[in-house]
Design an enzyme around this catalytic site. Structure first.
Site, PDB file in Angstrom:
ATOM      1  N   GLU B  60       0.800  -1.233   0.000  1.00 53.70           N
ATOM      2  CA  GLU B  60       0.000   0.000   0.000  1.00 53.70           C
ATOM      3  C   GLU B  60       0.824   1.271   0.000  1.00 53.70           C
ATOM      4  OE1 GLU B  60      -0.882  -2.694   1.714  1.00 53.70           O
ATOM      5  OE2 GLU B  60      -2.826  -3.177   0.834  1.00 53.70           O
ATOM      6  N   HIS B 129     -11.337  -5.663   9.034  1.00 56.39           N
ATOM      7  CA  HIS B 129     -11.749  -5.423   7.647  1.00 56.39           C
ATOM      8  C   HIS B 129     -13.068  -4.661   7.525  1.00 56.39           C
ATOM      9  CE1 HIS B 129      -8.533  -7.939   6.292  1.00 56.39           C
ATOM     10  NE2 HIS B 129      -8.991  -8.023   5.067  1.00 56.39           N
TER      11      HIS B 129
END
Lengths: 320, 323
Positions: B60, B129
């Site tokens: 990321e 998540h």
């Protein structure tokens, strides 16, 4: 190399040295805020790299950025004014020591979070690759940066996408006060590039000619579309990590030993020994730099602070 | 006007902008060959090729960092975070690099990039998540944070974000993709930093955004049956925050319930309530209420997860408390 160019490299290194000596004095006088990381001792690295560049090559580095700023063509005025936080500084007094940049000189900063500018460097290179330009992004960072995840993400991406980046690790032996073997599993930092199948080499970072030559070769390799190259420059900072460093982590003898290896002294010997310049010529350059820097200190001190309105400018390109 | 899903609206916005401007490109995990894990970029790889629809490693910081660098060179990258939860791995680049560069270098740098990030709970993905951390990102000056709900706003705001010369975090909600609504034909742009009245009313002001707009609409429908008319203000952008319509509505209703999916503490609701106290104190007739997520890491079990997330009945109850 033409004589003018050879002498200019000498001028650049002396300019960095003298500007930083003044910066240290200004810091001690309480006129420079924040942190001040001096480049003294490492001048040959940025000077040699910049000597090998083409104008389309981008430069980006970490927080020890005054040297590179002067090499790419920022004036002592712009650098010292930024250190004093003045409106005439290269970042208009909003960046300070660690955040100097000049788009005009293809110099993309001065980044102060260790390793975080490496992915950005990959992006700069992607920009040139995307547009079909032949510029190379030269990304400089310290040995300490090679232990953080950003390094590995960026270096891996550069290989996967064959980006035109020249990674340059300035191995000055210490990440702040932690010696390389105490922080890195491999002490020969270039070996980390091996893990990504990126061609690499080591160069004596105290020898400006050696750096220039290695950089020129590496830049040519990258410019031909071969993907990234990794250069490790072995160097040493003569001062502490930043002003006020107690330096408990290294012995005075070690520092002294490296100081005998002064990049400016080495280059001076090279020039005079090879009859490329006379001591008189070099002394004249030094005298001119001293004068230039004295004038720059005066310029910086007399420059205005940013106006209070500057507080709210340039937060966004498009005003809300 | 055609009724399309949020997914289609976002996809259309991306496609239109990529067709309009060669400098726009997408990078992220599984955006290309896979077609996007939420199928937003399905077909893009074939249409635009691998140069402009770039699959990245699962890295990321490299994704956002490379987008920043590319943006500095004048490109307009759209960096996708597969979920906003993964954006924490790129937190430095999102909050400490992209929003700082223009200011810190005295206006020399421009970072025209979009970060698309999907967030939200309700799909039993567990604590790591399922988050709605919008307020954290909205804390940083220099970043624009947009979180639309309707298909029309999703399309219009994304297109504007792509054309913006500033870094924009565009937050989507994973359970809104199937929401259907009308989107104006042709070029449709929505200004960043403008709240919108999504439903008029005179008894209470509901301030909300993203997924919670959907729940607030349902609550308002139910309340209407009891003769309570809620006015719904959809923030759409969290930074810059447009308090104008909120205050205007509050001056009329004198009552306010703020509905957000994120945690209550230090959240969007806290900011809105504080601003109402500061800017409309004389109009307060009842305590300002907040409906938000329970202060727990979201659990996996469906019933427990729903207990933690704000529900329509919670909104109705809060409204009744302030009336």
């Amino acid at each position: 190399m033409k004589k003018e160019e050879a002498l200019d490299l000498y001028r650049q290194m002396v300019l960095i040295r003298r500007v930083e000596e003044q910066a240290a004095l200004l810091y001690q006088a309480g006129k420079v805020g924040g942190f001040l990381h001096l480049y003294i001792g490492q001048e040959a690295v940025s000077t040699g790299l910049v000597a090998a560049r083409l104008p389309q090559d981008r430069f980006i580095t970490a927080y020890r950025d005054h040297g590179l700023a002067l090499n790419v063509g920022l004036t002592a005025n712009q650098v010292l004014a930024e250190l004093l936080g003045k409106a005439t500084g290269t970042s208009k007094g909003k960046g300070g020591s660690m955040h100097m940049a000049s788009v005009e000189h293809n110099f993309w900063g001065g980044h102060a979070i260790v390793g975080a500018h490496l992915p950005i460097a990959a992006g700069l290179a992607l920009g040139d690759q995307y547009a079909g330009r032949d510029g190379v992004t030269v990304c400089m960072f310290g040995d300490g940066a090679t232990n953080i995840g950003y390094f590995h993400e960026a270096v891996n991406l550069s290989k996967v996408w064959k980006l035109p980046v020249l990674w340059v690790c300035e191995n000055n032996q210490y990440g702040m006060g932690t010696a390389v073997p105490r922080a890195s599993a491999v002490s020969e930092i270039r070996q980390k590039a091996e893990g990504y199948l990126i061609p690499n080499s080591r160069v004596d970072g105290m020898d400006v000619m050696a750096v220039k030559e290695a950089a020129a070769e590496a830049l040519e390799y990258v410019r031909k579309g071969n993907g990234p190259y990794f250069l490790e420059a072995i160097t040493y900072r003569f001062q502490g990590h930043s002003m006020g460093d107690p330096e408990r982590y290294r012995k005075p003898e070690e520092i002294k030993q490296w100081q005998e290896n002064d990049p400016i002294g080495i280059y001076r010997k090279f020039l005079t020994g090879g009859k490329k310049a006379t001591a008189k010529e070099l002394d004249a350059i030094e005298a001119a730099v001293v004068e230039e820097v004295a004038a720059a200190v005066k310029f910086a001190e007399e420059s205005p602070n940013p106006a209070p309105e500057a507080l709210f400018t340039d937060i966004y390109v498009e005003a809300a | 006007m055609a009724a399309i899903t949020v997914r289609q609206a976002i996809s259309d916005a991306l496609r239109e902008e990529m067709e309009r401007d060669e400098n726009v490109f997408i990078l992220g995990e599984e955006v290309g060959v896979w077609g996007g894990t939420y199928a937003v970029t399905r077909g893009f790889y074939d249409q635009f090729g691998e140069k402009r629809v770039r699959d990245t490693p699962i890295a990321e910081a490299a994704i956002i960092g490379a987008a920043i660098g590319a943006a500095l060179t004048g490109l307009r990258p759209i960096a996708e975070m597969m979920t906003i939860n993964f954006a924490f791995s790129a937190f430095d680049h999102i909050v400490n690099e992209a929003p700082k560069l223009h200011y810190m270098f005295g206006g020399q740098f421009r970072v025209p990039m979009v970060i698309r990030a999907v967030g939200g709970g309700g799909r039993q993905l567990g604590a790591t998540h399922s988050q709605t951390p919008d307020a954290i990102f909205a804390h940083f000056p220099g970043l624009k944070v947009v979180a639309p709900a309707t298909p029309a706003d999703s399309k219009g705001l994304l297109k504007t974000a792509i054309r913006s010369d500033d870094p924009v975090l565009f937050i989507e909600h994973s359970t809104l993709y199937q929401w259907r609504g009308e989107v104006p034909d042709g070029e449709h742009l929505v200004e960043i930093g403008k709240s919108k009245i999504q439903r008029p009313g005179q008894h209470v002001t509901l301030v909300t955004y993203s997924k919670m707009l959907q729940l607030s609409m349902e609550a308002a429908d139910a309340l209407a049956k009891e003769g309570i008319e809620a006015e719904i203000v959809d923030l759409r952008s969290l930074r810059p925050l447009d308090m104008g319509p909120v205050i205007e509505s509050f001056k009329k209703t004198n009552r306010c319930v703020i509905v957000e999916e994120g945690w209550r503490s230090y959240g969007v609701g806290a900011e809105i309530a504080a601003r109402l106290y500061e800017e409309a104190f004389d109009y307060i007739d009842a305590p300002i209420k907040r409906v938000a997520q329970k202060e727990v890491p979201l659990p996996y079990n469906r019933e427990l997860e729903q207990l933690a997330l704000p529900q329509v009945k919670d909104i109705i109850a809060a409204v009744k408390e302030v009336l």
